[in-house]
Design a protein around this motif. Structure first.
Motif, mmCIF file in Angstrom:
data_model
loop_
_atom_site.group_PDB
_atom_site.id
_atom_site.type_symbol
_atom_site.label_atom_id
_atom_site.label_comp_id
_atom_site.label_asym_id
_atom_site.label_seq_id
_atom_site.Cartn_x
_atom_site.Cartn_y
_atom_site.Cartn_z
ATOM 1 N N ILE A 1 0.779 -1.130 -0.166
ATOM 2 C CA ILE A 1 0.087 0.094 -0.079
ATOM 3 C C ILE A 1 0.966 1.195 0.177
ATOM 4 N N GLU A 2 1.893 1.163 0.911
ATOM 5 C CA GLU A 2 2.658 2.590 1.051
ATOM 6 C C GLU A 2 3.318 2.808 -0.316
ATOM 7 N N PHE A 3 3.997 1.711 -0.773
ATOM 8 C CA PHE A 3 4.861 2.211 -1.935
ATOM 9 C C PHE A 3 4.246 2.230 -3.183
ATOM 10 N N ASN A 4 2.823 2.011 -3.077
ATOM 11 C CA ASN A 4 1.935 2.171 -4.440
ATOM 12 C C ASN A 4 1.477 3.613 -4.708
ATOM 13 N N LYS A 5 1.827 4.570 -3.619
ATOM 14 C CA LYS A 5 1.311 5.894 -3.548
ATOM 15 C C LYS A 5 1.905 6.767 -4.705
#
Length: 73
Positions: A32-36
């Motif tokens: 989730i975090e690195f897909n921003k």
């Protein structure tokens, strides 16, 4: 290589063994975090909100339900 920024008080955090549940949570969080993506100086999560969306409490006196406004001609 020794971490110079970590004193003995927090050394256990670097050397601990993670349970399978913790590993799964970490992988999900990283996904989730690195897909921003950054748009107009703000971070945007293309997968949607991470937590449930709810109405706010401010400004006082404004109704929290959805209102549809139609132009009057």
């Amino acid at each position: 290589m020794k971490n110079k920024l970590c004193n003995n008080k927090y050394k256990y955090l670097l050397n601990q063994k993670y349970t399978p549940t913790e590993k799964k949570r970490w992988k999900e969080w990283k996904k989730i975090e690195f897909n921003k993506i950054k748009i107009d100086s703000a971070w945007f999560a293309p997968d949607g909100a991470r937590h449930p969306v709810k109405d706010g409490t401010t400004p006082v006196g404004v109704p929290n339900d959805m209102k549809a406004f139609k132009p009057q001609i």
